[in-house]
Each structure stands twice: as C-alpha cells, then as structure tokens.
Design a protein around this motif. Structure first.
Motif, PDB file in Angstrom:
ATOM      1  N   ASP A   1       0.863  -1.191   0.047  1.00 17.46           N
ATOM      2  CA  ASP A   1       0.019  -0.079  -0.017  1.00 17.46           C
ATOM      3  C   ASP A   1       0.928   1.012   0.096  1.00 17.46           C
ATOM      4  OD1 ASP A   1      -1.810   2.054   0.307  1.00 17.46           O
ATOM      5  OD2 ASP A   1      -3.115   0.914   1.881  1.00 17.46           O
TER       6      ASP A   1
ATOM      7  N   SER B   1      -0.674   4.222  -1.112  1.00 19.07           N
ATOM      8  CA  SER B   1      -1.529   5.200  -1.621  1.00 19.07           C
ATOM      9  C   SER B   1      -1.756   6.539  -0.877  1.00 19.07           C
ATOM     10  CB  SER B   1      -2.987   4.484  -1.734  1.00 19.07           C
ATOM     11  OG  SER B   1      -3.496   4.008  -0.324  1.00 19.07           O
TER      12      SER B   1
ATOM     13  N   CYS C   1      -2.660  -5.217  -3.799  1.00 19.64           N
ATOM     14  CA  CYS C   1      -2.419  -3.662  -4.122  1.00 19.64           C
ATOM     15  C   CYS C   1      -3.441  -2.860  -3.425  1.00 19.64           C
ATOM     16  CB  CYS C   1      -1.792  -3.488  -5.482  1.00 19.64           C
ATOM     17  SG  CYS C   1      -1.142  -1.908  -5.874  1.00 19.64           S
TER      18      CYS C   1
ATOM     19  N   GLY D   1      -6.437   2.877  -4.388  1.00 19.12           N
ATOM     20  CA  GLY D   1      -6.910   4.194  -4.482  1.00 19.12           C
ATOM     21  C   GLY D   1      -8.391   4.095  -3.826  1.00 19.12           C
TER      22      GLY D   1
ATOM     23  N   GLY E   1      -6.382   8.175  -3.606  1.00 22.73           N
ATOM     24  CA  GLY E   1      -5.162   8.510  -2.820  1.00 22.73           C
ATOM     25  C   GLY E   1      -4.277   9.287  -3.426  1.00 22.73           C
TER      26      GLY E   1
ATOM     27  N   LEU F   1       0.000   6.164  -5.605  1.00 20.28           N
ATOM     28  CA  LEU F   1      -1.020   5.143  -6.571  1.00 20.28           C
ATOM     29  C   LEU F   1       0.061   4.698  -7.972  1.00 20.28           C
ATOM     30  CD1 LEU F   1      -4.359   6.713  -6.371  1.00 20.28           C
ATOM     31  CD2 LEU F   1      -3.501   4.875  -4.997  1.00 20.28           C
TER      32      LEU F   1
ATOM     33  N   THR G   1      -8.385   1.326  -1.353  1.00 16.35           N
ATOM     34  CA  THR G   1      -7.671   1.948  -0.120  1.00 16.35           C
ATOM     35  C   THR G   1      -8.610   2.316   1.015  1.00 16.35           C
ATOM     36  OG1 THR G   1      -6.195   3.104  -1.663  1.00 16.35           O
ATOM     37  CG2 THR G   1      -6.309   3.783   0.641  1.00 16.35           C
TER      38      THR G   1
ATOM     39  N   GLN H   1      -2.733   3.470   6.797  1.00 15.42           N
ATOM     40  CA  GLN H   1      -2.863   2.464   5.978  1.00 15.42           C
ATOM     41  C   GLN H   1      -1.984   1.305   6.647  1.00 15.42           C
ATOM     42  OE1 GLN H   1      -2.554   5.513   4.659  1.00 15.42           O
ATOM     43  NE2 GLN H   1      -3.625   5.845   3.009  1.00 15.42           N
TER      44      GLN H   1
ATOM     45  N   LEU I   1      -6.605   1.913 -11.590  1.00 19.41           N
ATOM     46  CA  LEU I   1      -6.662   2.623 -10.204  1.00 19.41           C
ATOM     47  C   LEU I   1      -7.940   3.428 -10.048  1.00 19.41           C
ATOM     48  CD1 LEU I   1      -3.121   3.886 -10.449  1.00 19.41           C
ATOM     49  CD2 LEU I   1      -3.745   2.120  -9.020  1.00 19.41           C
TER      50      LEU I   1
ATOM     51  N   TYR J   1      -9.402   6.887  -9.213  1.00 23.42           N
ATOM     52  CA  TYR J   1      -9.224   8.219  -9.136  1.00 23.42           C
ATOM     53  C   TYR J   1     -10.687   8.970  -9.022  1.00 23.42           C
ATOM     54  CZ  TYR J   1      -4.677   7.298 -11.334  1.00 23.42           C
ATOM     55  OH  TYR J   1      -3.363   6.908 -11.699  1.00 23.42           O
TER      56      TYR J   1
END
Length: 238
Positions: A7, A9, A62, A65, A67, A72, A95, A188, A214, A216
C-alpha cells in the motif's frame, strides 16, 4: 494461500505477507521518504526476514485508491512488475475499504478520511453487519464540511481514521459523537490490504497485472493546473 500486499496510496508505505489467516510479517514506514525509495527495499527485506521466496507467493495484493496520484502509480507499477515477473495474479483492493478494515466489529459508523488537499478529503462511510464490512456510501472526494454534515446525519457515533484526521481534527472534535482511531490502526496497513485481498481471491476476483485500474475520484494537480492555464489563455484571447 500466501499473499504479498503493498500500500503506497497515502503517506504511509506498507508491505505485508499473510499465509491463510496468519500474518507472517509487516513493515510500515511514515517518515516522508518517497515511496519509490522505500517500497521495493521494504518488500525485499520483508521476504528476507520471513524466509519467503517470491516464487512461493500465490497472489500480489495492491491498494488501488483513491489516494496520492504519485503514490498510487508507484504502487501500481510495483504490483504489476511483481505480477508479471513472477507470473502471479493480482488482487485490487480499494484503499478506503482497507483503511476501514483496520477497525474490526465496532458498533460505530466507520469513516476513513484521506487528505486530498485544497480542503477536501477522500472518504466513505461503513458499518459492520455481523462480521461483514458494509458500504453506506460511495467513495467520495468532498470538503470536510460535507463529510461532517453527512456524519452528523447518522445520529450515531462515528469513528474517524486516516491521514485526514490530524489535518481536520479541530473541526471534527467539536462533535461529541465523533471518535478517533488510535495510532496503531489509523493509517494504511498492508495487512488489511492482504486480508481483504484474501476475500477477493476466495471469491474468484483475482485479475492479471495488465488489468489493474486505479480509482481516481478527481483529476491530478498537474491536470487541473493545465486546464486552468488553457482556460486563462482562452480568456486572454477573448
């Protein structure tokens, strides 16, 4: 089932290995070093200290996001590289879900908030139903005032955690029904990413490294600044 999770992020860089339901090892670092400096050495040290050969891993998990845009992308590149290099499937864990999972089986509403700058936070509200973490809202990029108003509307205790808490704590402390997670579970943790990744693996939701996308919730600062410059140029030509 053996899972390596990372992590990057937010402010904290974290890596962990779990085997079935057992945490084998976890390293986390929150000292403002760039994640590109820390995450791969952290993974290498974790494997070395736990006597884990990368080939023994079944999955790479993984945090995807929302983040930090830079964080990321570093995490995504690292996870993809490991998946493709080792020919292992990937587990993509949001995340905010992983942050909320740091706090187990509380009666309070759980609200992780991540500092998104410009007075905004990335946030989501959750509650525990039996042993399942349920979404009460979608992932959001909102002002802290909007999040406070939403939290008050629940008329229940709300537990806040994440790197947005110290940024906005003065405003949050004004409500006696708002509480804050301790330092041990406020930021995190790759162990939580791994635990949620394990659930995804059991549900058959692993993907290939090339399929990683990811989350966003808004445009990057560079994209916003570019749009502002273009808008300014258009105004200048009017």
């Amino acid at each position: 089932m053996k899972i390596l999770a990372i992590d990057t992020s937010g402010q904290t860089a974290s890596a962990a290995i779990i085997e079935d339901s057992r945490l084998i090892g976890e390293f986390s670092q929150n000292d403002k070093l760039t994640h590109s400096q820390t995450i791969m050495p952290m993974v290498a040290m974790l494997c070395e200290q736990t006597n884990t050969k990368k080939e023994e891993l079944d999955y790479i998990a993984c945090a995807v996001g929302p983040g930090s845009f830079t964080g990321l992308r570093i995490g995504a590149a690292t996870a993809k590289g490991l998946c493709l290099g080792l020919n292992k499937p990937l587990l993509a864990v949001p995340t905010l879900d992983a942050l909320a999972y740091n706090v187990f089986m509380t009666n309070a509403i759980v609200c992780p908030i991540m500092d998104a700058r410009r007075g905004q936070v990335y946030a989501c509200f959750y509650e525990w139903t039996d042993d399942k973490l349920e979404h009460l809202t979608e992932y959001m990029a909102q002002s802290i005032e909007v999040i406070i108003n939403m939290a008050q509307a629940f008329e229940r205790p709300v537990l806040f955690l994440g790197d947005g808490v110290p940024v906005h704590r003065e405003k949050l402390e004004k409500n006696p029904q708002f509480y804050f997670a301790p330092a041990s579970c406020s930021l995190q943790r790759a162990a939580s990413v791994a635990a949620l990744g394990k659930k995804l693996a059991e549900e058959g939701k692993a993907i290939s490294g090339n399929e990683l996308e990811l989350i966003y919730l808004r445009k990057s600062q560079a994209e916003r600044e570019r749009e502002e410059r273009l808008a300014q140029k258009e105004e200048d030509h009017v």
